[in-house]
Design an enzyme around this catalytic site. Structure first.
Site, PDB file in Angstrom:
ATOM      1  N   ASP A  87       0.799  -1.080  -0.049  1.00 39.15           N
ATOM      2  CA  ASP A  87      -0.109  -0.077   0.012  1.00 39.15           C
ATOM      3  C   ASP A  87       0.969   1.203  -0.025  1.00 39.15           C
ATOM      4  OD1 ASP A  87       0.944   0.082   2.548  1.00 39.15           O
ATOM      5  OD2 ASP A  87      -0.939   0.162   3.430  1.00 39.15           O
ATOM      6  N   SER A  88       0.314   2.383  -0.040  1.00 42.59           N
ATOM      7  CA  SER A  88       1.124   3.675  -0.166  1.00 42.59           C
ATOM      8  C   SER A  88       1.299   4.280   1.147  1.00 42.59           C
ATOM      9  CB  SER A  88       0.341   4.445  -1.165  1.00 42.59           C
ATOM     10  OG  SER A  88      -0.862   4.964  -0.382  1.00 42.59           O
ATOM     11  N   GLY A  89       0.790   3.899   1.807  1.00 44.70           N
ATOM     12  CA  GLY A  89       0.836   4.521   3.316  1.00 44.70           C
ATOM     13  C   GLY A  89      -0.207   5.560   3.558  1.00 44.70           C
ATOM     14  N   GLY A  90      -0.862   5.854   2.614  1.00 45.73           N
ATOM     15  CA  GLY A  90      -1.828   7.075   2.647  1.00 45.73           C
ATOM     16  C   GLY A  90      -2.678   6.739   3.979  1.00 45.73           C
ATOM     17  N   ASP A 139      -2.718   8.416  -1.917  1.00 45.71           N
ATOM     18  CA  ASP A 139      -3.802   9.030  -2.079  1.00 45.71           C
ATOM     19  C   ASP A 139      -4.327   9.783  -0.795  1.00 45.71           C
ATOM     20  OD1 ASP A 139      -3.982   6.808  -0.492  1.00 45.71           O
ATOM     21  OD2 ASP A 139      -6.192   6.381  -0.933  1.00 45.71           O
ATOM     22  N   GLN A 186     -11.146   7.807  -4.430  1.00 44.54           N
ATOM     23  CA  GLN A 186     -11.827   8.379  -3.243  1.00 44.54           C
ATOM     24  C   GLN A 186     -13.031   8.829  -3.368  1.00 44.54           C
ATOM     25  OE1 GLN A 186     -10.780   8.163  -0.131  1.00 44.54           O
ATOM     26  NE2 GLN A 186      -8.762   7.110  -0.598  1.00 44.54           N
ATOM     27  N   GLY A 213     -10.769   4.388   1.171  1.00 44.27           N
ATOM     28  CA  GLY A 213     -11.666   5.471   2.006  1.00 44.27           C
ATOM     29  C   GLY A 213     -13.134   4.942   2.545  1.00 44.27           C
ATOM     30  N   ASP A 263      -8.100  -6.773   0.977  1.00 40.48           N
ATOM     31  CA  ASP A 263      -7.431  -7.033   2.083  1.00 40.48           C
ATOM     32  C   ASP A 263      -8.127  -6.666   3.364  1.00 40.48           C
ATOM     33  OD1 ASP A 263      -6.824  -3.812   1.712  1.00 40.48           O
ATOM     34  OD2 ASP A 263      -5.754  -4.479   3.434  1.00 40.48           O
ATOM     35  N   CYS A 301     -13.515 -28.422   7.973  1.00 40.86           N
ATOM     36  CA  CYS A 301     -12.550 -27.468   7.623  1.00 40.86           C
ATOM     37  C   CYS A 301     -11.041 -28.270   7.656  1.00 40.86           C
ATOM     38  CB  CYS A 301     -12.252 -26.411   8.474  1.00 40.86           C
ATOM     39  SG  CYS A 301     -10.738 -25.331   7.984  1.00 40.86           S
ATOM     40  N   CYS A 303      -8.094 -26.990   7.355  1.00 41.36           N
ATOM     41  CA  CYS A 303      -6.703 -26.399   7.966  1.00 41.36           C
ATOM     42  C   CYS A 303      -5.995 -27.100   8.964  1.00 41.36           C
ATOM     43  CB  CYS A 303      -7.138 -24.772   8.340  1.00 41.36           C
ATOM     44  SG  CYS A 303      -7.689 -24.859   9.907  1.00 41.36           S
ATOM     45  N   CYS A 306      -7.707 -27.064  12.510  1.00 43.69           N
ATOM     46  CA  CYS A 306      -8.888 -28.111  12.649  1.00 43.69           C
ATOM     47  C   CYS A 306      -8.414 -29.601  12.506  1.00 43.69           C
ATOM     48  CB  CYS A 306      -9.743 -27.795  11.598  1.00 43.69           C
ATOM     49  SG  CYS A 306     -10.864 -25.825  11.904  1.00 43.69           S
ATOM     50  N   HIS A 332      -6.709 -20.798  10.969  1.00 41.37           N
ATOM     51  CA  HIS A 332      -8.003 -21.263  10.643  1.00 41.37           C
ATOM     52  C   HIS A 332      -8.821 -19.967   9.891  1.00 41.37           C
ATOM     53  CE1 HIS A 332     -12.095 -22.621  10.607  1.00 41.37           C
ATOM     54  NE2 HIS A 332     -12.362 -21.332  11.066  1.00 41.37           N
TER      55      HIS A 332
HETATM   56 ZN   LIG Z   1      -9.929 -24.701  10.183  1.00 37.41          ZN
END
Ligand SMILES: [Zn+2]
Length: 368
Positions: A87-90, A139, A186, A213, A263, A301, A303, A306, A332
């Site tokens: 990311d830009s840090g904005g 931005d 934005q 934003g 994200d 699941c 993972c 689990c 998880h």
């Molecule tokens: Zn799991």
């Protein structure tokens, strides 16, 4: 990007980069300071994550982008072979209440109070040194709720800075390992400003488009309205990235409007607090009801957490503050969100995405 299937506005696609390609819809775990908290890059590979985000702002302050570059760049530094996005840090900078002018932004380092200056050009250079596959432009992210005047200034500066970042990136673009550059839209929750910001960002021309934003405390319908006003102005052949959304219902609502990637720190942050994401809704592992529960965090699941450990064991580790609990529950929760994105992709391809969206909303409405 290649769109492989659509259902309404929802898209399943493949984004191609200099590194290779990744499938969308995609969720990008957040490795703020060069690691997803409590995990390492082997964990992320085992989870099937394809893109991992790192924060330019944090890496710039510690250890410094020069150090990352001298240690081989972000991939080698973090031992991660998949895609990376910085990311830009904005967003981080603006949440600190800095001083913004037409040329850039000045803020005090959270580490030592030193004055730090960011401009659209310096942020492109910093991300070049870090060496992620995808860069984001600097931005101006207005804090919501914001007055029309504040939103207008943010849109104007964001548009001007987008052009400066684009030109600077192009000047540096002689490198063979070309980094993609994404612009950011934005405009707060104002649909008219959103549409204008989208059009002006697209006019500059980027490899993909962030929608920034949002998900900053505004009501969910306002976020969806702003998204709906933005996405139709973005080109169909470029990925659309909604920044900072990671709850299951929000993810699928945004996918339904045509967003491709996301994200969010929430899945791993919630994990460290004992909140477990499941297809039946979230559960609070700290609840006494799980003390002697021999079942996994989520039935079915696959993972690591689990496949081997019970709710009772993980609840115990969490209660006594063992970092192993943060790791396993984070694994998880990321497995859950990444699987949800894979399921969304498969559902779009098979024409049953609206059913998945409805069942997910219902499960989370009753258990949230
Ligand atoms: Zn799991």
């Amino acid at each position: 990007m290649e769109v492989v299937a659509t259902e309404g506005a929802a898209r399943a696609g493949t984004v191609r980069t200099a590194r290779g390609s990744y499938a969308t819809p995609a969720f990008m775990p957040v490795g703020t300071r060069g690691a997803v908290k409590a995990l390492d890059s082997v964990d992320l590979g085992a989870l099937g994550a394809e893109v991992v985000l790192a924060n330019t702002y944090h890496l710039m302050l510690r250890p410094g982008v020069g150090t990352v570059a001298r240690l081989g760049g972000l991939h080698r530094f973090t031992g991660w072979d998949g895609h990376t996005l910085t990311d830009s840090g904005g967003y981080q900078v603006h949440s600190l209440g800095p001083s913004v002018d037409d040329d850039g932004v000045t803020f005090a380092s959270v580490y030592d109070g030193d004055r730090v200056r960011l401009t659209p050009e310096s942020v492109v250079e910093a991300q070049g040194l870090i060496g992620a596959d995808i860069q984001m432009v600097l931005d101006v992210c207005a804090t919501l709720p914001a007055s029309p005047d504040v939103l207008r200034v943010a849109v104007e500066r964001t548009a001007a800075w987008a052009g400066r970042a684009r030109r600077h990136h192009d000047r540096l673009e002689a490198r063979p390992e070309a980094q993609a550059l994404f612009g950011i839209v934005q405009g707060g929750t104002d649909p008219v400003l959103r549409a204008e910001s989208a059009q002006r960002t697209v006019a500059v021309g980027f490899d993909g488009y962030g929608i920034g934003g949002l998900s900053v405390g505004e009501p969910r319908p306002a976020m969806l309205e702003a998204l709906a006003a933005t996405v139709p102005h973005l080109p169909a052949d470029r990925p659309r990235y909604l920044m900072g959304v990671g709850d299951p219902v929000g993810l699928l609502e945004a996918v339904a409007l045509g967003v491709d990637q996301f994200d969010c720190v929430a899945p791993t942050r919630m994990a460290r607090h004992g909140t477990v994401l499941t297809r039946h809704g979230k559960i609070n592992l700290r609840n006494a009801v799980h003390a002697e529960d021999d079942s996994p965090l989520e039935d079915g699941c696959g993972c690591l957490a689990c496949s081997r450990w019970s709710r009772g064991y993980l609840r115990h580790l969490l209660g006594v503050g063992e970092p192993t609990a943060w790791r396993l529950v984070s694994i998880h929760n990321l497995a859950f969100v990444l699987r949800l994105m894979s399921e969304a992709r498969a559902a779009i391809v098979e024409g049953r995405f609206s059913a998945l969206r409805a069942s997910t909303s219902e499960a989370w409405a009753t258990r949230a």
